[in-house]
Enzyme design. Sequence first.
Site, PDB file in Angstrom:
ATOM      1  N   ARG B 289     -16.572 -61.013  33.189  1.00  0.00           N
ATOM      2  CA  ARG B 289     -15.474 -61.420  33.746  1.00  0.00           C
ATOM      3  C   ARG B 289     -14.203 -60.934  33.303  1.00  0.00           C
ATOM      4  O   ARG B 289     -14.150 -60.164  32.424  1.00  0.00           O
ATOM      5  CB  ARG B 289     -15.483 -63.025  34.019  1.00  0.00           C
ATOM      6  CG  ARG B 289     -16.937 -63.433  34.645  1.00  0.00           C
ATOM      7  CD  ARG B 289     -16.439 -64.878  34.715  1.00  0.00           C
ATOM      8  NE  ARG B 289     -15.201 -65.233  35.242  1.00  0.00           N
ATOM      9  CZ  ARG B 289     -14.811 -66.343  35.551  1.00  0.00           C
ATOM     10  NH1 ARG B 289     -15.554 -67.407  35.371  1.00  0.00           N
ATOM     11  NH2 ARG B 289     -13.364 -66.448  36.008  1.00  0.00           N
ATOM     12  N   TYR B 297     -25.661 -67.014  32.977  1.00  0.00           N
ATOM     13  CA  TYR B 297     -26.655 -67.761  33.670  1.00  0.00           C
ATOM     14  C   TYR B 297     -27.720 -67.757  32.776  1.00  0.00           C
ATOM     15  O   TYR B 297     -28.637 -66.842  32.511  1.00  0.00           O
ATOM     16  CB  TYR B 297     -26.975 -67.149  35.064  1.00  0.00           C
ATOM     17  CG  TYR B 297     -25.656 -67.275  35.933  1.00  0.00           C
ATOM     18  CD1 TYR B 297     -25.559 -68.551  36.657  1.00  0.00           C
ATOM     19  CD2 TYR B 297     -25.182 -66.225  36.227  1.00  0.00           C
ATOM     20  CE1 TYR B 297     -24.345 -68.518  37.745  1.00  0.00           C
ATOM     21  CE2 TYR B 297     -23.996 -66.090  37.268  1.00  0.00           C
ATOM     22  CZ  TYR B 297     -23.758 -67.096  38.067  1.00  0.00           C
ATOM     23  OH  TYR B 297     -22.794 -67.378  38.981  1.00  0.00           O
TER      24      TYR B 297
END
Lengths: 683, 683
Positions: B289, B297
Amino acid sequence: MEPATTKESVDHVDVLIVGAGPAGMMMALWMARCGVKARIVDKRGSKPLSRQIFNGQADGLQCRTLEIFDSFGFANRAWIESNHMLEICFWNPDETGKIQRSGRIPDTIPGISRFQQVVLHQGRIERFFLDAIESTSPIRVERGVLPTSLELDASLVEDPEAYPITIKLRHLTEEEATPKQVATSANGVVAQDGLFRSNLAADDTAELLRGAELNSKANTVETVKAKYVLGADGAHSWVRKQLGFSLEGESTDYIWGVLDIVPITDFPDIRMRCAIHSANSGSIMVIPRENKLVRLYIQMTTTEKTGEASSRADRSKINPELILQAAQKIIAPYKLTYRTLDWWTAYQIGQRVGTHFSANERIFLAGDAVHTHSPKAGQGMNVSMQDAYNLGWKIASVVKGTSHRSILKTYEAERSQIAHDLINFDHKFSRLFSGRPAKDVMDEEGVSLEEFKDAFQKGNMFASGIAVDYGKSIIVAKPSSTGTLENGTSESDLAVQTAQSLATNVKLGMRMPSAKVLNQSDARPWHFQERLPSNGTWRLVLFVGRLGLPECRQEMTKMCEPLGAPQSFLRRFTPQGGRYDSVIEVLTVHAGPRTDYTVFDFPKVLRPYDEVDGWDYNKIFVDDDSYHEGHGQLYEYLGISPDKGCAIILRPDQYVSYIGPVGDYESIDKFFSSFMVDQTTRN
Amino acid sequence: MEPATTKESVDHVDVLIVGAGPAGMMMALWMARCGVKARIVDKRGSKPLSRQIFNGQADGLQCRTLEIFDSFGFANRAWIESNHMLEICFWNPDETGKIQRSGRIPDTIPGISRFQQVVLHQGRIERFFLDAIESTSPIRVERGVLPTSLELDASLVEDPEAYPITIKLRHLTEEEATPKQVATSANGVVAQDGLFRSNLAADDTAELLRGAELNSKANTVETVKAKYVLGADGAHSWVRKQLGFSLEGESTDYIWGVLDIVPITDFPDIRMRCAIHSANSGSIMVIPRENKLVRLYIQMTTTEKTGEASSRADRSKINPELILQAAQKIIAPYKLTYRTLDWWTAYQIGQRVGTHFSANERIFLAGDAVHTHSPKAGQGMNVSMQDAYNLGWKIASVVKGTSHRSILKTYEAERSQIAHDLINFDHKFSRLFSGRPAKDVMDEEGVSLEEFKDAFQKGNMFASGIAVDYGKSIIVAKPSSTGTLENGTSESDLAVQTAQSLATNVKLGMRMPSAKVLNQSDARPWHFQERLPSNGTWRLVLFVGRLGLPECRQEMTKMCEPLGAPQSFLRRFTPQGGRYDSVIEVLTVHAGPRTDYTVFDFPKVLRPYDEVDGWDYNKIFVDDDSYHEGHGQLYEYLGISPDKGCAIILRPDQYVSYIGPVGDYESIDKFFSSFMVDQTTRN
């Protein structure tokens, strides 16, 4: 009304900037990005009316200026809002005397930059600067503030801790700070001399609110002690006058009218930049702008005659109607009229350069305060901003104690040359443009199309801002042809010699060219220049070549062992507690292939570790193919052999200081040691 | 506390939007751009804490979403601030069980769009929407406002002037509007469940100020009469419950932990999107990000077992420490830890789709209110925004009286298909991702690398958003394979048939592909899509071919004569006093060469004249080489013959409605006539 009693308190600042035009704003932005304590004042008030009167004056942005904007993070705003100029069309009389399109050339030379020349009004550009300054620092432009006295204590100029400059500032009332307006009616919907209505954009609101706040200081005088002062206060510079410096040069006979209109015309190239020479009625330059506007520079042949006797023609007789009539004559048989007039003016200007650019390298002049010329070439704002772009990081590094004051001498050496180039260019260009077109090859007094087109093409390289080539100095390790450095020191003073042959297209003294490279960590393509933001850091770029070759690996190791050592110049010149890349950032570009390597194949010093952030993933790049944006071929583009590589030192303003072999740690250490302050011995 | 007495006054709005997440914001933005009177309310308060708790939920932006953002003018902001994902790396156990990189593919399929998938947190995206809405309309998000009752008067639904919906809104106090926070300590510097600290950006200040203002209405109830209502109020949609609609589908057994951290790791691909399958410890998806953050995840294999008995596992037992431990097991032998934890969660989610998308085409549902699924595929926010992007212009055109209500039926027909595709994709993808990797080719229960990689590659096309293909309807003149239209009408109802063969790469029902073209007037290159802003207008694009060919000229004339006539559909469907391009904009792209023509070589209707602005220089384009950005080859890219050309109708959302011969005015008139309102007969 007499000003209120002088405040008792004296404000101390590192840098005081007088004038909040583009040059002053550029300086303030540097101070903001480098974290230097600075103030910027402007005598004009906070009302849009008082500030935006001058917006019509200059608004072309060179590709180099856009590169600089991008290094501060706002080129995209200018790029999106501006009009892009792609092509220049030449219109000349045919054998019957009727104008016809006689040629086309690209407006920006293809390949010289990732940007091209655009046009946008100065109000928006000032907005971008303000947003950039305010988003990263407490610096705010103080409007309605007039300097009233300036003193420099010459005995303190070499003391880095001293504040040798004393300046008094008078805070004006809003009425005092608002220049008088001359409203002129014309055949348009709206016509206000000098006022850009379109400038009153929504994001100016905060500015207006601040006006009220500043006004509470109105009619007081305060004393400021400064380490450095920049006079960026225009052609009639108050700072320059205090220093007793003058502008030298000559005036011109030509009067030009300028109209910013939404044209209603059947002239087919009205959205191109055009140079239109009529047979006998003078010339027009067409500059298509944003929001359907077009700027026309129109030669006033009739008025010129009336003013011939005096040295300055009578501009008061000129009005938009007269200018339009002149334009209509030149552009005939095409029709030209308008319903929307955004701004107009008439000017007659000479080319002049300041005798000095600084007093004791403590008080500096930039922009129109040291060079004036005609606006037609679209250079004024660009060169002014680039003056301050050259100076800002130097002052910041001296104020922050990382560089010696000696680097400040390079400002005048570097920028006075540019100023002279500029007025020579403008002089030649203006005269060619105002000349009568040659009737045929035998017409020696007239300007031939070929001559004009050729001058335009050569001028384009200058006008792009890319051609700037700074001379040899302690921060440009370049062999000089004369054996004497431009700032007066001799050849043998140079710490190091550099090897231009290792990177044949990277020119010492010029700005670093750019092509796309990929981040080794995430494969994202970047224009290499995007990795050189203007934050005040020097950069050592290691083009380490192909890691598959033992020679390349060996050279890399040869550099990285001393570079990572405790006594490395990286450590010596970085202040205690400063981030590892805050003074000199090391960037690596290898020759690929990307997928054969990860960042962990490189020495630690090339991907520094931070206890909170982990490894730095933004220092190692690769010259390889991308998925979506092609292959930049940076090694080839820069003329660097991937089997050999090289080390390049870039100044904080992206200009090339040094080129040498990858493994030559010693020369690089020597280069930095000649002007950087050793932080380990600093108290 | 009892709310104060209900206000006497009743507010009338065209559109009321419930929920200010991405779907609601997208709807509000359409209303802003189309000038429709609308309100948008959200029960969450104005404090960042109360709004930004949900920001961790979804933040991948598909390339189609970026194209849509660009059509509203803010893709550049997302593009600059986001992290770009270029490559997916697959990590799988080798024969010894140790994970190794087993393959790489591009994250976005090269060539499908001028954008690629990026990641940015939802708070910034909401900011971009707010700025875009506020800069062009008086619409403001009203926070801390809860709808309490909803009534639809079925007898009025077909009356275009009626306000058949009555809704009561309760204005909450700030305390009521702020959800409770659960602060959780972990091994990081800061750890707050669900709170994005980085979200508190400077430009949120105006928002906070407005909070105080809105609060003055706290604890009152008001009545609103609306023509249309959009329920964009999330998975637990209040609007959906009022309508008695439900979500159908299934729950899943998998529990996933999510960590947003600044990773400290020696795993070399941490800045790539990675799918890591360990031999026996489960899987991780790595999503790099912005701001050094990485989202992980993580499959919680141990927790899954504890929750096996009940239908929903016990998520309360999960904490960041537990999730990190699971991640460390999967990623071993690489080390993984962090000092900065930005956000974390654990989820267990099913795939469900709503039974209905609207009640009487007056009250609509969009986003999570009609489809829920796992966040891993990065689809949720995108599909939700695209629901509203599909609906907004339709409602706007009906409210403004330019389209019949019949087009509103296409919303459910078009978007329920997408919702079903989405949950099927997510279902398959989630299960594959959670499966144990196959040990060898004989291991039939395990998921083979090839199977997984193949699914990923196919999924990528779906995940880009570019594959969306709307069925035949009155606004997509497409032959259906079944002979029955997806909205229930039969084939013979269609006004016109279209000729797909004239533009083989322009697919009816899909979004218009884009390549670069030049503006004929100024030679500026544009991606064709940039000329299709989302402003509510339909577009007729005339690919007139080579004007040097008499056939092409003839076809152009055949179209332009009736098109320029007083009874043309351009005139009939444009309201009195509306600008010539406000309902249908005509764009022309000729096949060049550019320098052989000027805009004056084209019929007047293709470059309309305005008394104040003169000729329109932004309607005629050419497929030719540019000076700096190559040759887009648009004709070739679209599969259009330059010797023949074609006419294409584009919906206001850039989807292709019709393809036919350039000269076939009649079919195009017929197409528009089937759903547009004749303004000459309208009273």
